[in-house]
Design a protein around this motif. Structure first.
Motif, PDB file in Angstrom:
ATOM      1  N   ALA A 397      40.799  20.907  -1.391  1.00 47.39           N
ATOM      2  CA  ALA A 397      40.720  21.540  -0.072  1.00 47.39           C
ATOM      3  C   ALA A 397      41.560  20.796   0.955  1.00 47.39           C
ATOM      4  CB  ALA A 397      39.261  21.605   0.385  1.00 47.39           C
ATOM      5  N   ALA A 398      41.646  19.467   0.835  1.00 51.36           N
ATOM      6  CA  ALA A 398      42.401  18.675   1.804  1.00 51.36           C
ATOM      7  C   ALA A 398      43.907  18.849   1.657  1.00 51.36           C
ATOM      8  CB  ALA A 398      42.032  17.198   1.664  1.00 51.36           C
ATOM      9  N   HIS A 399      44.367  19.244   0.470  1.00 52.68           N
ATOM     10  CA  HIS A 399      45.805  19.327   0.242  1.00 52.68           C
ATOM     11  C   HIS A 399      46.335  20.708   0.628  1.00 52.68           C
ATOM     12  CE1 HIS A 399      47.163  15.463  -1.448  1.00 52.68           C
ATOM     13  NE2 HIS A 399      45.856  15.300  -1.586  1.00 52.68           N
ATOM     14  N   VAL A 400      46.354  20.910   1.950  1.00 54.42           N
ATOM     15  CA  VAL A 400      46.846  22.180   2.496  1.00 54.42           C
ATOM     16  C   VAL A 400      48.340  22.345   2.245  1.00 54.42           C
ATOM     17  CG1 VAL A 400      45.038  22.374   4.227  1.00 54.42           C
ATOM     18  CG2 VAL A 400      47.111  21.067   4.762  1.00 54.42           C
ATOM     19  N   ASP A 401      49.037  21.260   1.918  1.00 57.40           N
ATOM     20  CA  ASP A 401      50.464  21.323   1.605  1.00 57.40           C
ATOM     21  C   ASP A 401      50.724  21.683   0.152  1.00 57.40           C
ATOM     22  OD1 ASP A 401      49.521  19.022   0.433  1.00 57.40           O
ATOM     23  OD2 ASP A 401      50.912  17.659   1.448  1.00 57.40           O
ATOM     24  N   ASN A 402      49.658  21.902  -0.612  1.00 60.86           N
ATOM     25  CA  ASN A 402      49.746  22.236  -2.039  1.00 60.86           C
ATOM     26  C   ASN A 402      50.414  21.131  -2.862  1.00 60.86           C
ATOM     27  OD1 ASN A 402      48.462  24.805  -2.020  1.00 60.86           O
ATOM     28  ND2 ASN A 402      50.308  25.694  -1.128  1.00 60.86           N
ATOM     29  N   LYS A 403      50.330  19.890  -2.383  1.00 63.31           N
ATOM     30  CA  LYS A 403      50.835  18.759  -3.153  1.00 63.31           C
ATOM     31  C   LYS A 403      49.654  18.032  -3.797  1.00 63.31           C
ATOM     32  CE  LYS A 403      54.940  18.050  -0.276  1.00 63.31           C
ATOM     33  NZ  LYS A 403      55.679  17.089   0.589  1.00 63.31           N
ATOM     34  N   GLY A 404      49.990  17.083  -4.656  1.00 62.54           N
ATOM     35  CA  GLY A 404      48.953  16.302  -5.303  1.00 62.54           C
ATOM     36  C   GLY A 404      48.597  16.844  -6.674  1.00 62.54           C
ATOM     37  N   ALA A 405      47.877  16.022  -7.436  1.00 65.62           N
ATOM     38  CA  ALA A 405      47.451  16.397  -8.783  1.00 65.62           C
ATOM     39  C   ALA A 405      46.037  15.874  -9.007  1.00 65.62           C
ATOM     40  CB  ALA A 405      48.399  15.821  -9.838  1.00 65.62           C
ATOM     41  N   LEU A 406      45.252  16.645  -9.747  1.00 63.63           N
ATOM     42  CA  LEU A 406      43.859  16.299 -10.036  1.00 63.63           C
ATOM     43  C   LEU A 406      43.686  16.067 -11.524  1.00 63.63           C
ATOM     44  CD1 LEU A 406      40.809  16.095  -9.296  1.00 63.63           C
ATOM     45  CD2 LEU A 406      40.698  18.593  -9.601  1.00 63.63           C
ATOM     46  N   ILE A 407      43.230  14.867 -11.885  1.00 64.33           N
ATOM     47  CA  ILE A 407      42.819  14.570 -13.260  1.00 64.33           C
ATOM     48  C   ILE A 407      41.300  14.687 -13.289  1.00 64.33           C
ATOM     49  CG2 ILE A 407      42.689  12.800 -15.033  1.00 64.33           C
ATOM     50  CD1 ILE A 407      45.377  11.752 -14.033  1.00 64.33           C
ATOM     51  N   LEU A 408      40.790  15.578 -14.125  1.00 63.94           N
ATOM     52  CA  LEU A 408      39.374  15.967 -14.060  1.00 63.94           C
ATOM     53  C   LEU A 408      38.724  15.907 -15.433  1.00 63.94           C
ATOM     54  CD1 LEU A 408      36.964  17.195 -12.512  1.00 63.94           C
ATOM     55  CD2 LEU A 408      37.995  19.444 -12.894  1.00 63.94           C
ATOM     56  N   SER A 409      37.618  15.215 -15.503  1.00 66.21           N
ATOM     57  CA  SER A 409      36.852  15.139 -16.749  1.00 66.21           C
ATOM     58  C   SER A 409      36.356  16.513 -17.172  1.00 66.21           C
ATOM     59  CB  SER A 409      35.659  14.199 -16.565  1.00 66.21           C
ATOM     60  OG  SER A 409      34.755  14.320 -17.644  1.00 66.21           O
ATOM     61  N   GLU A 410      36.491  16.801 -18.434  1.00 65.14           N
ATOM     62  CA  GLU A 410      35.980  18.070 -18.960  1.00 65.14           C
ATOM     63  C   GLU A 410      34.455  18.084 -18.968  1.00 65.14           C
ATOM     64  OE1 GLU A 410      36.178  17.438 -23.764  1.00 65.14           O
ATOM     65  OE2 GLU A 410      38.092  17.406 -22.680  1.00 65.14           O
ATOM     66  N   PHE A 411      33.812  16.948 -18.724  1.00 64.64           N
ATOM     67  CA  PHE A 411      32.359  16.860 -18.700  1.00 64.64           C
ATOM     68  C   PHE A 411      31.784  17.013 -17.296  1.00 64.64           C
ATOM     69  CE2 PHE A 411      33.694  14.024 -22.288  1.00 64.64           C
ATOM     70  CZ  PHE A 411      33.425  14.950 -23.294  1.00 64.64           C
ATOM     71  N   GLY A 413      31.062  19.596 -14.088  1.00 67.72           N
ATOM     72  CA  GLY A 413      30.902  21.028 -13.914  1.00 67.72           C
ATOM     73  C   GLY A 413      32.116  21.693 -13.299  1.00 67.72           C
ATOM     74  N   ALA A 414      32.845  20.957 -12.449  1.00 71.14           N
ATOM     75  CA  ALA A 414      34.025  21.521 -11.791  1.00 71.14           C
ATOM     76  C   ALA A 414      35.095  21.938 -12.790  1.00 71.14           C
ATOM     77  CB  ALA A 414      34.600  20.501 -10.805  1.00 71.14           C
ATOM     78  N   ALA A 415      35.070  21.384 -14.007  1.00 72.74           N
ATOM     79  CA  ALA A 415      36.075  21.726 -15.015  1.00 72.74           C
ATOM     80  C   ALA A 415      35.994  23.186 -15.427  1.00 72.74           C
ATOM     81  CB  ALA A 415      35.918  20.823 -16.240  1.00 72.74           C
ATOM     82  N   ASP A 416      34.823  23.812 -15.279  1.00 73.43           N
ATOM     83  CA  ASP A 416      34.700  25.231 -15.606  1.00 73.43           C
ATOM     84  C   ASP A 416      35.517  26.100 -14.673  1.00 73.43           C
ATOM     85  OD1 ASP A 416      32.973  24.537 -17.598  1.00 73.43           O
ATOM     86  OD2 ASP A 416      31.183  25.460 -16.723  1.00 73.43           O
ATOM     87  N   GLN A 417      35.725  25.632 -13.450  1.00 65.47           N
ATOM     88  CA  GLN A 417      36.421  26.425 -12.439  1.00 65.47           C
ATOM     89  C   GLN A 417      37.857  25.980 -12.213  1.00 65.47           C
ATOM     90  OE1 GLN A 417      33.193  25.406  -9.643  1.00 65.47           O
ATOM     91  NE2 GLN A 417      32.986  27.597  -9.277  1.00 65.47           N
ATOM     92  N   LEU A 418      38.102  24.672 -12.295  1.00 66.69           N
ATOM     93  CA  LEU A 418      39.421  24.128 -11.952  1.00 66.69           C
ATOM     94  C   LEU A 418      40.239  23.918 -13.220  1.00 66.69           C
ATOM     95  CD1 LEU A 418      38.234  21.592  -9.235  1.00 66.69           C
ATOM     96  CD2 LEU A 418      38.978  23.973  -8.942  1.00 66.69           C
ATOM     97  N   LYS A 419      40.602  25.019 -13.843  1.00 67.90           N
ATOM     98  CA  LYS A 419      41.296  24.971 -15.127  1.00 67.90           C
ATOM     99  C   LYS A 419      42.717  24.439 -15.011  1.00 67.90           C
ATOM    100  CE  LYS A 419      37.973  26.952 -17.559  1.00 67.90           C
ATOM    101  NZ  LYS A 419      37.226  26.172 -18.579  1.00 67.90           N
ATOM    102  N   HIS A 420      43.275  24.429 -13.798  1.00 62.61           N
ATOM    103  CA  HIS A 420      44.651  23.964 -13.624  1.00 62.61           C
ATOM    104  C   HIS A 420      44.729  22.495 -13.228  1.00 62.61           C
ATOM    105  CE1 HIS A 420      45.343  28.272 -13.782  1.00 62.61           C
ATOM    106  NE2 HIS A 420      46.601  27.993 -14.049  1.00 62.61           N
ATOM    107  N   ALA A 421      43.595  21.808 -13.280  1.00 66.12           N
ATOM    108  CA  ALA A 421      43.624  20.352 -13.209  1.00 66.12           C
ATOM    109  C   ALA A 421      44.076  19.817 -14.566  1.00 66.12           C
ATOM    110  CB  ALA A 421      42.240  19.822 -12.864  1.00 66.12           C
ATOM    111  N   PHE A 422      44.344  18.516 -14.635  1.00 65.13           N
ATOM    112  CA  PHE A 422      44.616  17.870 -15.912  1.00 65.13           C
ATOM    113  C   PHE A 422      43.270  17.503 -16.522  1.00 65.13           C
ATOM    114  CE2 PHE A 422      48.552  17.297 -13.621  1.00 65.13           C
ATOM    115  CZ  PHE A 422      49.534  17.465 -14.591  1.00 65.13           C
ATOM    116  N   LEU A 423      42.771  18.348 -17.402  1.00 67.57           N
ATOM    117  CA  LEU A 423      41.458  18.132 -17.992  1.00 67.57           C
ATOM    118  C   LEU A 423      41.549  17.062 -19.073  1.00 67.57           C
ATOM    119  CD1 LEU A 423      40.149  21.814 -18.233  1.00 67.57           C
ATOM    120  CD2 LEU A 423      39.798  20.133 -16.417  1.00 67.57           C
TER     121      LEU A 423
END
Length: 508
Positions: A397-411, A413-423
């Motif tokens: 939400a903070a990256h209004v410039d659409n920059k940055g990358a998210l590395i997200l644990s598949e364990f 709950g957010a992984a169910d929704q944020l499929k375009h993170a690096f799971l």
């Protein structure tokens, strides 16, 4: 949803009541000794406070100080109803049963849970006190929304005392597999407590499924789809309860507005300068908890420096670990281990001008957190088990410039929704290292594409939609539920028919 009765907070009743272990406010003392109340930090408050302000409802919970009674009061549009706890109850009910029995059990036994009968006795006592306070606060036919694992007995206690109420429960942490849950000596009592609610909500479909399996195996109740046929003490059908997935979210618009604030943007640049202007800033933001995978990300980052794939000065890791349950032994040991690890990595790799890991063991105002999100090129969310993880959504939400990358644990709950993170599987240190390097070197157009898709997802599914969807489902009549069940059955039959029609002949 206005107060009824005499119109004063102390004696009023409300048509909408939230019940949680903690109130949405903290007491602060000014320089001259006067005390006041301010909005408390934390995911639950962030999620529910806007809802309560709009609903003009009441919030029942503990105010945070033991052995003290506080009269009800109003704060920022929310009527506050404090429930007192003694120091012994904080030790037994909260630090004991809630956080040393339920928390590790529900988080896949990362740390072994402890089972003590005096903890359970205190848990029952405190849950009853919360139920009594809620029964006295709720108007006739009111909607009551009970929150989280500390209050799992409240729904049934409330149902017994006030059968006129519409009762919802939301579990913010995972619900374990039935094999793990079955270890709990008081498993039947906990399930019966939860089934006092009309609707029990979970973060992920898998959590709801685990709960339904536990109800079927432990209590022997009939389960059809999401519906549970609750029986009375004689084994006769009594009522229908439901278990559904309702993933929680954040106030996306508010965080996006803060991210556009020139002062917060300036603070983000100042943070990077304070780190020595590295090429890449990696960020971890967590409570200091063994479920968050902090040790795993420190290990991965340290090995990347050892391997020469990252170098101090080119990359810096900022780890915010806010204090948590500091009197619980496991948490004290975790803090020692993390601080030793940070000290070792910095001792081996720091230069005069740059620090490898900036470790910050305290809480920050939310404006500072948004500045940290903006300063970070890569966000590391490596939870070993997490109900949702709102930090991941806040970063996006903070990256209004659409920059940055998210590395997200598949364990998480957010992984169910944020499929375009690096799971990632945080237990696989080599995979975690590769994902960090991949995220750092991701081409800008691809990074922008991923972030834009994730921002769209959290903008559409924000906290207002979460609460609205849960409360709409809670309010459904029996007729509407029957229609929903028929529609789902029709959809399933149509899907089977379509599959049969399109199946290749040689597959028959």
């Amino acid at each position: 949803m206005s107060p009824t009765a005499d119109g004063t907070t102390g004696n009023a009743t409300y048509e909408f009541v939230v019940v949680a272990n903690r109130l949405p406010v903290d007491r602060v003392t000014g320089e001259s000794g006067e005390s006041s109340w301010k909005r408390a930090p934390g995911g639950l408050v962030t999620a529910l406070a806007p809802v309560m302000e709009n609903a003009d409802g009441a919030w029942v919970g503990w105010h945070g100080a033991p052995d003290e009674e506080v009269a009800p009061f109003d704060n920022n549009g929310i009527s506050i109803v404090p429930v007192p706890l003694s120091a012994d109850e904080v030790n037994l009910y909260y630090e004991g049963f809630s956080n040393s029995t339920l928390w590790p059990l529900y988080h896949d036994v990362i740390v072994a849970p402890e089972f003590h009968r005096n903890w359970w006795d205190s848990y029952k006592t405190v849950n009853r006190r919360f139920a009594e306070a809620t029964a006295a606060t709720a108007a006739e036919g009111a909607t009551v929304w009970v929150q989280d694992y500390q209050l799992q007995l409240v729904p049934k206690l409330l149902r017994d005392a006030r059968p006129d109420l519409k009762i919802g429960f939301f579990n913010h942490i995972p619900f374990p597999s039935v094999d793990l849950f079955a270890q709990l000596p008081w498993r039947k009592r906990v399930l019966e407590g939860l089934l006092g609610a009309d609707l029990i909500g979970f973060q992920r479909p898998s959590d709801a499924s685990n709960f339904l399996r536990a109800v079927r195996r432990v209590l022997g109740f009939t389960v059809r789809g999401q519906q549970i046929h609750v029986q009375d003490g004689n084994g006769y059908p009594q009522r229908i309860a439901r278990a559904e997935s309702h993933p929680i979210s954040i106030d996306t618009a508010q965080i996006s507005r803060m991210a556009k604030d020139p002062e917060i943007q300036a603070r983000a640049k100042e943070i990077r300068r304070g780190l020595g202007n590295p090429d890449v800033v990696l960020l971890g933001v967590d409570r200091l908890d063994y479920t968050k995978g902090i040790r795993h990300r420190l290990k991965a980052f340290g090995e990347l420096i050892d391997d020469g794939r990252l170098e101090v000065g080119g990359a810096a890791l900022v780890q915010v670990a806010s204090p948590s349950r500091e009197r619980v032994g496991e948490y004290m040991r975790l803090r020692d281990e993390i601080e030793l690890t940070v000290g070792r990595i910095n001792g081996e790799h720091d230069t005069v001008a740059h620090t490898a890991i900036r470790y910050l063991h305290h809480s920050y105002p939310f404006e500072e957190m948004v500045a940290l999100y903006l300063a970070a090129d890569v966000m590391l969310v490596t939870a070993l088990r997490d109900g949702m993880n709102l930090v991941a959504k806040e970063y996006i939400a903070a990256h209004v410039d659409n920059k940055g990358a998210l590395i997200l644990s598949e364990f998480a709950g957010a992984a169910d929704q944020l499929k375009h993170a690096f799971l990632v599987n945080p237990h696989d240190i080599d995979e975690l290292k590769d994902k960090i390097v991949e995220a750092i070197h991701l081409p800008e157009p691809e990074a922008t594409r991923r972030m834009r898709i994730m921002r769209r997802q959290i903008s559409t599914n924000d906290v207002a939609r979460w609460s609205r969807k849960f409360l709409e489902s809670l309010a459904k009549t029996d007729a509407e539920l029957s229609l929903d069940a028929r529609n789902r059955a029709d959809e399933e039959r149509a899907g089977h028919a379509e599959a049969d029609r399109t199946r290749p002949k040689d597959a028959e």
